[in-house]
Scaffold this motif. Sequence first.
Motif, short mmCIF file in Angstrom:
data_model
loop_
_atom_site.label_atom_id
_atom_site.label_comp_id
_atom_site.label_asym_id
_atom_site.label_seq_id
_atom_site.Cartn_x
_atom_site.Cartn_y
_atom_site.Cartn_z
N GLY A 61 -7.26 -13.11 16.73
CA GLY A 61 -8.26 -12.67 17.69
C GLY A 61 -9.32 -11.72 17.14
O GLY A 61 -10.26 -11.37 17.83
N TYR A 62 -9.19 -11.31 15.90
CA TYR A 62 -10.14 -10.37 15.31
C TYR A 62 -11.20 -11.05 14.44
O TYR A 62 -12.15 -10.41 14.00
CB TYR A 62 -9.40 -9.33 14.46
N GLN A 63 -11.06 -12.34 14.16
CA GLN A 63 -11.97 -13.03 13.24
C GLN A 63 -13.43 -12.93 13.68
O GLN A 63 -14.31 -12.66 12.87
CB GLN A 63 -11.57 -14.52 13.11
N GLY A 64 -13.70 -13.15 14.94
CA GLY A 64 -15.07 -13.09 15.43
C GLY A 64 -15.68 -11.72 15.30
O GLY A 64 -16.85 -11.58 14.90
N TYR A 65 -14.92 -10.69 15.61
CA TYR A 65 -15.41 -9.32 15.49
C TYR A 65 -15.80 -9.02 14.04
O TYR A 65 -16.85 -8.45 13.76
CB TYR A 65 -14.36 -8.32 15.95
N ILE A 66 -14.92 -9.43 13.11
CA ILE A 66 -15.17 -9.17 11.70
C ILE A 66 -16.36 -9.99 11.21
O ILE A 66 -17.20 -9.48 10.46
CB ILE A 66 -13.90 -9.43 10.87
N ALA A 67 -16.46 -11.22 11.63
CA ALA A 67 -17.61 -12.05 11.24
C ALA A 67 -18.92 -11.44 11.71
O ALA A 67 -19.92 -11.44 10.99
CB ALA A 67 -17.45 -13.47 11.79
N ILE A 68 -18.94 -10.88 12.91
CA ILE A 68 -20.16 -10.28 13.46
C ILE A 68 -20.56 -9.04 12.67
O ILE A 68 -21.70 -8.93 12.21
CB ILE A 68 -19.98 -9.95 14.96
N VAL A 69 -19.64 -8.10 12.49
CA VAL A 69 -20.01 -6.87 11.78
C VAL A 69 -20.31 -7.14 10.31
O VAL A 69 -21.16 -6.48 9.71
CB VAL A 69 -18.97 -5.74 11.94
N SER A 70 -19.65 -8.12 9.74
CA SER A 70 -19.92 -8.49 8.36
C SER A 70 -21.29 -9.16 8.24
O SER A 70 -22.09 -8.81 7.36
CB SER A 70 -18.83 -9.43 7.85
N GLY A 71 -21.57 -10.09 9.13
CA GLY A 71 -22.85 -10.79 9.10
C GLY A 71 -24.03 -9.87 9.31
O GLY A 71 -25.12 -10.10 8.77
N LEU A 72 -23.82 -8.80 10.06
CA LEU A 72 -24.89 -7.83 10.31
C LEU A 72 -24.95 -6.75 9.22
O LEU A 72 -25.82 -5.89 9.27
CB LEU A 72 -24.69 -7.17 11.68
N GLY A 73 -24.03 -6.79 8.28
CA GLY A 73 -24.02 -5.81 7.19
C GLY A 73 -23.49 -4.45 7.59
O GLY A 73 -23.67 -3.47 6.87
N ILE A 74 -22.81 -4.38 8.73
CA ILE A 74 -22.27 -3.10 9.20
C ILE A 74 -20.98 -2.75 8.46
O ILE A 74 -20.76 -1.62 8.05
CB ILE A 74 -22.05 -3.12 10.72
N MET A 75 -20.11 -3.73 8.29
CA MET A 75 -18.87 -3.59 7.52
C MET A 75 -18.78 -4.79 6.59
O MET A 75 -18.73 -5.92 7.07
CB MET A 75 -17.65 -3.54 8.44
N THR A 76 -18.75 -4.53 5.30
CA THR A 76 -18.80 -5.64 4.35
C THR A 76 -17.60 -5.75 3.43
O THR A 76 -17.55 -6.65 2.62
CB THR A 76 -20.07 -5.52 3.49
N GLY A 77 -16.67 -4.87 3.52
CA GLY A 77 -15.56 -4.91 2.58
C GLY A 77 -16.08 -4.65 1.18
O GLY A 77 -17.07 -3.95 0.99
N ASP A 78 -15.43 -5.25 0.19
CA ASP A 78 -15.90 -5.05 -1.18
C ASP A 78 -16.68 -6.26 -1.69
O ASP A 78 -16.92 -6.40 -2.87
CB ASP A 78 -14.72 -4.72 -2.11
N GLY A 79 -17.06 -7.14 -0.79
CA GLY A 79 -17.80 -8.34 -1.16
C GLY A 79 -16.91 -9.56 -1.27
O GLY A 79 -17.34 -10.68 -0.98
N THR A 80 -15.68 -9.38 -1.69
CA THR A 80 -14.73 -10.49 -1.83
C THR A 80 -13.60 -10.38 -0.81
O THR A 80 -13.17 -11.37 -0.25
CB THR A 80 -14.12 -10.49 -3.25
N TYR A 81 -13.15 -9.16 -0.54
CA TYR A 81 -12.06 -8.90 0.38
C TYR A 81 -12.53 -7.94 1.47
O TYR A 81 -13.28 -7.02 1.20
CB TYR A 81 -10.85 -8.29 -0.34
N PHE A 82 -12.05 -8.16 2.68
CA PHE A 82 -12.39 -7.26 3.79
C PHE A 82 -11.37 -6.14 3.94
O PHE A 82 -11.71 -5.07 4.42
CB PHE A 82 -12.49 -8.05 5.12
N HIS A 83 -10.14 -6.36 3.57
CA HIS A 83 -9.06 -5.37 3.70
C HIS A 83 -8.86 -4.98 5.18
O HIS A 83 -8.95 -3.81 5.53
CB HIS A 83 -9.34 -4.12 2.85
N PRO A 84 -8.56 -5.96 6.03
CA PRO A 84 -8.50 -5.71 7.48
C PRO A 84 -7.45 -4.71 7.93
O PRO A 84 -7.63 -4.02 8.93
CB PRO A 84 -8.22 -7.08 8.07
#
Length: 105
Positions: A61-84
């Motif tokens: 259930g968290y995939q969409g939230y992470i995709a949104i913040v990642s796509g907007l550049g708000i939370m990007t992880g290290d580029g390869t891994y998000f480390h949820p």
Amino acid sequence: ENYYREAKRTGLILENEVNPEAALTREEVAKFIARTLVGDKIARLNIYQVPYKDAGRISQGYQGYIAIVSGLGIMTGDGTYFHPQDQVKKGEACVVLVRYLKTEK
């Protein structure tokens, strides 16, 4: 405790959704930020792809939230891994907040 009550009052977090005494994970922060931008209904649609190698570690259930913040550049992880499941550190939370505020312009 006052911040927690205000977050509940405004709908940022829901009743019993988090422990106000515990650290937040990266996926939880992603959820709260995305919720303020698009709401739960949009974020929960099964239309998002998460571009991280550790996408399988993201809670259901968290995939969409992470995709949104990642796509907007708000939370990007290290580029390869998000480390949820990692805990959010204070410095990281500040960066996320600044990036979020920049999207509100």
